[in-house]
Design a protein around this motif. Structure first.
Motif, PDB file in Angstrom:
ATOM      1  N   MET A   1       0.835  -1.203   0.000  1.00 28.20           N
ATOM      2  CA  MET A   1       0.000   0.000   0.000  1.00 28.20           C
ATOM      3  C   MET A   1       0.875   1.259   0.000  1.00 28.20           C
ATOM      4  SD  MET A   1      -2.946   1.083   2.717  1.00 28.20           S
ATOM      5  CE  MET A   1      -3.828   2.633   2.557  1.00 28.20           C
ATOM      6  N   PHE A   2       1.927   1.266   0.836  1.00 30.18           N
ATOM      7  CA  PHE A   2       2.832   2.409   0.901  1.00 30.18           C
ATOM      8  C   PHE A   2       3.471   2.662  -0.466  1.00 30.18           C
ATOM      9  CE2 PHE A   2       7.244   3.910   1.463  1.00 30.18           C
ATOM     10  CZ  PHE A   2       7.001   5.153   2.023  1.00 30.18           C
ATOM     11  N   GLU A   3       3.895   1.590  -1.124  1.00 28.33           N
ATOM     12  CA  GLU A   3       4.551   1.738  -2.433  1.00 28.33           C
ATOM     13  C   GLU A   3       3.577   2.292  -3.464  1.00 28.33           C
ATOM     14  OE1 GLU A   3       6.385  -1.946  -3.481  1.00 28.33           O
ATOM     15  OE2 GLU A   3       7.985  -1.730  -1.992  1.00 28.33           O
ATOM     16  N   ARG A   4       2.349   1.805  -3.455  1.00 32.38           N
ATOM     17  CA  ARG A   4       1.340   2.318  -4.394  1.00 32.38           C
ATOM     18  C   ARG A   4       1.064   3.795  -4.136  1.00 32.38           C
ATOM     19  NH1 ARG A   4      -1.349  -2.595  -3.357  1.00 32.38           N
ATOM     20  NH2 ARG A   4      -2.880  -1.526  -2.048  1.00 32.38           N
ATOM     21  N   MET A   5       1.010   4.159  -2.867  1.00 36.87           N
ATOM     22  CA  MET A   5       0.753   5.555  -2.508  1.00 36.87           C
ATOM     23  C   MET A   5       1.874   6.465  -3.034  1.00 36.87           C
ATOM     24  SD  MET A   5       0.201   7.173   1.299  1.00 36.87           S
ATOM     25  CE  MET A   5       1.947   6.975   1.734  1.00 36.87           C
ATOM     26  N   ILE A   6       3.139   6.037  -2.840  1.00 40.58           N
ATOM     27  CA  ILE A   6       4.278   6.823  -3.309  1.00 40.58           C
ATOM     28  C   ILE A   6       4.247   6.963  -4.826  1.00 40.58           C
ATOM     29  CG2 ILE A   6       6.803   6.796  -3.581  1.00 40.58           C
ATOM     30  CD1 ILE A   6       6.015   7.670  -0.842  1.00 40.58           C
ATOM     31  N   LEU A   7       4.025   5.851  -5.521  1.00 38.70           N
ATOM     32  CA  LEU A   7       4.006   5.886  -6.987  1.00 38.70           C
ATOM     33  C   LEU A   7       2.845   6.731  -7.505  1.00 38.70           C
ATOM     34  CD1 LEU A   7       4.920   2.171  -7.785  1.00 38.70           C
ATOM     35  CD2 LEU A   7       6.371   4.183  -8.118  1.00 38.70           C
ATOM     36  N   THR A   8       1.697   6.642  -6.848  1.00 32.93           N
ATOM     37  CA  THR A   8       0.541   7.440  -7.258  1.00 32.93           C
ATOM     38  C   THR A   8       0.800   8.927  -7.048  1.00 32.93           C
ATOM     39  OG1 THR A   8      -0.987   5.637  -6.700  1.00 32.93           O
ATOM     40  CG2 THR A   8      -1.916   7.850  -6.875  1.00 32.93           C
ATOM     41  N   LEU A   9       1.332   9.270  -5.865  1.00 35.73           N
ATOM     42  CA  LEU A   9       1.609  10.667  -5.558  1.00 35.73           C
ATOM     43  C   LEU A   9       2.552  11.279  -6.581  1.00 35.73           C
ATOM     44  CD1 LEU A   9       1.626  13.182  -3.731  1.00 35.73           C
ATOM     45  CD2 LEU A   9       3.461  12.097  -2.405  1.00 35.73           C
ATOM     46  N   PHE A  10       3.653  10.569  -6.904  1.00 35.35           N
ATOM     47  CA  PHE A  10       4.637  11.158  -7.798  1.00 35.35           C
ATOM     48  C   PHE A  10       4.229  11.046  -9.268  1.00 35.35           C
ATOM     49  CE2 PHE A  10       6.944  11.069  -3.862  1.00 35.35           C
ATOM     50  CZ  PHE A  10       7.584  12.296  -3.904  1.00 35.35           C
ATOM     51  N   SER A  11       3.300  10.162  -9.578  1.00 35.64           N
ATOM     52  CA  SER A  11       2.697  10.175 -10.920  1.00 35.64           C
ATOM     53  C   SER A  11       1.897  11.459 -11.101  1.00 35.64           C
ATOM     54  CB  SER A  11       1.772   8.966 -11.103  1.00 35.64           C
ATOM     55  OG  SER A  11       2.493   7.769 -11.070  1.00 35.64           O
ATOM     56  N   ILE A  12       1.112  11.801 -10.084  1.00 33.27           N
ATOM     57  CA  ILE A  12       0.285  13.010 -10.140  1.00 33.27           C
ATOM     58  C   ILE A  12       1.169  14.255 -10.207  1.00 33.27           C
ATOM     59  CG2 ILE A  12      -1.351  14.438  -8.845  1.00 33.27           C
ATOM     60  CD1 ILE A  12      -2.499  11.777  -7.722  1.00 33.27           C
ATOM     61  N   LEU A  13       2.211  14.306  -9.353  1.00 29.06           N
ATOM     62  CA  LEU A  13       3.108  15.468  -9.365  1.00 29.06           C
ATOM     63  C   LEU A  13       3.831  15.593 -10.702  1.00 29.06           C
ATOM     64  CD1 LEU A  13       4.653  15.302  -5.769  1.00 29.06           C
ATOM     65  CD2 LEU A  13       3.291  17.177  -6.716  1.00 29.06           C
ATOM     66  N   GLY A  14       4.300  14.453 -11.232  1.00 28.51           N
ATOM     67  CA  GLY A  14       4.978  14.488 -12.535  1.00 28.51           C
ATOM     68  C   GLY A  14       4.070  14.992 -13.632  1.00 28.51           C
ATOM     69  N   LEU A  15       2.840  14.519 -13.634  1.00 24.90           N
ATOM     70  CA  LEU A  15       1.873  14.963 -14.643  1.00 24.90           C
ATOM     71  C   LEU A  15       1.579  16.456 -14.494  1.00 24.90           C
ATOM     72  CD1 LEU A  15      -0.642  11.973 -14.613  1.00 24.90           C
ATOM     73  CD2 LEU A  15       0.722  12.723 -16.572  1.00 24.90           C
ATOM     74  N   LEU A  16       1.322  16.883 -13.270  1.00 20.72           N
ATOM     75  CA  LEU A  16       0.990  18.291 -13.040  1.00 20.72           C
ATOM     76  C   LEU A  16       2.128  19.216 -13.461  1.00 20.72           C
ATOM     77  CD1 LEU A  16      -0.812  18.304  -9.571  1.00 20.72           C
ATOM     78  CD2 LEU A  16      -1.790  18.901 -11.782  1.00 20.72           C
ATOM     79  N   ASN A  17       3.341  18.898 -13.020  1.00 22.14           N
ATOM     80  CA  ASN A  17       4.464  19.762 -13.365  1.00 22.14           C
ATOM     81  C   ASN A  17       4.735  19.767 -14.862  1.00 22.14           C
ATOM     82  OD1 ASN A  17       4.808  20.494 -10.705  1.00 22.14           O
ATOM     83  ND2 ASN A  17       6.344  18.937 -10.274  1.00 22.14           N
ATOM     84  N   GLY A  18       4.514  18.622 -15.514  1.00 22.44           N
ATOM     85  CA  GLY A  18       4.638  18.568 -16.968  1.00 22.44           C
ATOM     86  C   GLY A  18       3.602  19.437 -17.662  1.00 22.44           C
ATOM     87  N   VAL A  19       2.367  19.395 -17.159  1.00 17.58           N
ATOM     88  CA  VAL A  19       1.293  20.233 -17.709  1.00 17.58           C
ATOM     89  C   VAL A  19       1.635  21.711 -17.515  1.00 17.58           C
ATOM     90  CG1 VAL A  19      -1.102  20.947 -17.377  1.00 17.58           C
ATOM     91  CG2 VAL A  19      -0.535  18.516 -17.471  1.00 17.58           C
ATOM     92  N   PHE A  20       2.128  22.058 -16.336  1.00 13.80           N
ATOM     93  CA  PHE A  20       2.484  23.454 -16.075  1.00 13.80           C
ATOM     94  C   PHE A  20       3.540  23.942 -17.071  1.00 13.80           C
ATOM     95  CE2 PHE A  20       1.384  22.698 -11.340  1.00 13.80           C
ATOM     96  CZ  PHE A  20       0.039  22.938 -11.611  1.00 13.80           C
ATOM     97  N   PHE A  21       4.589  23.159 -17.275  1.00 18.41           N
ATOM     98  CA  PHE A  21       5.638  23.557 -18.207  1.00 18.41           C
ATOM     99  C   PHE A  21       5.110  23.669 -19.634  1.00 18.41           C
ATOM    100  CE2 PHE A  21       9.169  22.834 -15.201  1.00 18.41           C
ATOM    101  CZ  PHE A  21      10.016  23.859 -15.595  1.00 18.41           C
TER     102      PHE A  21
END
Length: 371
Positions: A1-21
């Protein structure tokens, strides 16, 4: 569960920051920014999780790569808000170029802070000295020194091979007793070695080693950790107390378990734990209270403990000028007092994530004085 949470969080952050750029730079092939940002973010999080599993069999190169990846993870978090602000500014044509320069600068600054904090946060440590002045302290304990260790989180960044050096440092500082306030280990594959270290060094402290449970013991397997600790002479205090006696005079050490209730129920649980730990201690006797959760400082003040020691918060691991920028805790780092009694929240000897900024790891040495 912890691993899924980490991967999900940084998937969202990666997508958001990519969209911003992609919006800031107004590129038609916007998906390149998004995919690239997502890949960088997921690679960093993926390496962090993979390294935690296999660091034992990897060379020193992996630790430095781990610092870089942790730095990238921190940068993704820090940069999100400034990039959003630059995105909003980029809609104004006259300042679009400023927004673009700002986005690059913010990202570079975030990466610099992240990588620096990951390396320095794991490598730097302060030995903090705290003087405790106690009215009515027994004469035998005037000048008495105690060390507090907490939150070592033995694993890929603070390894079980680092534990002997940390304990040896406490003894070299003159500590006559070692208080460990929880979260000893995360990688329980090395619990036997950690227990052996505690057993080996128990005798170097004239009054031994006292230990209370943290939340991570429960996460990682408290029964197994307890089984290994019971093979050692370490004194585990779970809502109970013991006495240290010198020249016929006594200093009591009370220890409490970790509370799991929330809200008002948590206060009631902590009251019950503390009452149980203090039961049988003579009124007015000097008591040191050991706990993991920092909210127990209130219990220590209420019970009249001359010193209450806790950890758990890691000092938030991030701040400016030695102060946390934001904290969810009532008591976060350093010394607190109700005017008569002292409480201390250690920033921790290590952590499960190596990043720290303006919040060094610490080993704390307390010296008691008659008032």
């Amino acid at each position: 569960m912890f691993e899924r949470m980490i991967l999900t969080l940084f998937s969202i952050l990666g997508l958001l920051n990519g969209v911003f750029f992609s919006i800031i730079y107004r590129k038609s092939k916007f998906y390149i920014y998004i995919v690239l940002s997502l890949l960088i973010s997921l690679s960093a999080a993926g390496f962090f999780l993979w390294y935690a599993r296999g660091y034992d069999s990897l060379g020193s190169w992996s630790l430095w790569l781990g610092y870089l990846m942790c730095g990238i993870m921190v940068a993704e978090i820090i940069a999100a808000a400034p990039l959003f602000a630059c995105t909003m500014l980029s809609f104004f044509r006259k300042i679009r170029s400023i927004a673009r320069i700002g986005a690059v600068l913010f990202m570079a600054m975030a990466l610099g802070i992240g990588v620096y904090g990951a390396i320095d946060g794991n490598c730097s440590e302060e030995v903090a000295h705290v003087d405790v002045y106690v009215e009515g302290l027994p004469e035998a304990f005037d000048g008495y020194k105690a060390a507090q260790m907490t939150d070592t989180h033995i694993g890929p960044y603070f390894r079980y091979t680092d534990l002997p050096g940390e304990i040896r440092k406490a003894r070299l500082e003159g500590a006559q007793v070692l208080f460990f306030t929880g979260d000893l280990i995360d990688d329980i594959r090395h619990m036997p070695e950690a227990a052996q270290t505690l057993s080996t060094f128990y005798g170097v402290f004239p009054d031994g080693i006292f230990y209370v449970w943290g939340n991570h013991e429960y996460y990682r397997g408290k029964d197994y950790i307890e089984e290994e600790l019971e093979k050692t002479p370490v004194q585990i205090l779970a809502n109970e107390h013991l006495a240290i006696t010198r020249n016929g005079e006594t200093l009591y050490v009370a220890g409490v378990d970790y509370p799991w209730a929330r809200g008002e129920a948590m206060k009631e649980e902590m009251d019950e734990m503390t009452d149980e730990a203090f039961e049988g201690i003579p009124a007015g006797a000097p008591v040191i209270l050991l706990a993991h959760h920092s909210d127990f400082l209130d219990e220590g003040f209420k019970k009249g403990a001359i010193l209450t020691l806790t950890g758990h918060t890691h000092g938030t691991q991030f701040g400016l000028f030695g102060k946390p920028l934001w904290t969810p805790f009532t008591y976060t780092r350093g010394a607190y007092s109700d005017g008569t009694h002292l409480g201390y929240v250690s920033r921790g000897d290590a952590s499960w994530f190596p990043f720290r900024f303006s919040c060094e790891r610490e080993l704390v040495i307390f010296t008691f004085h008659r008032k």
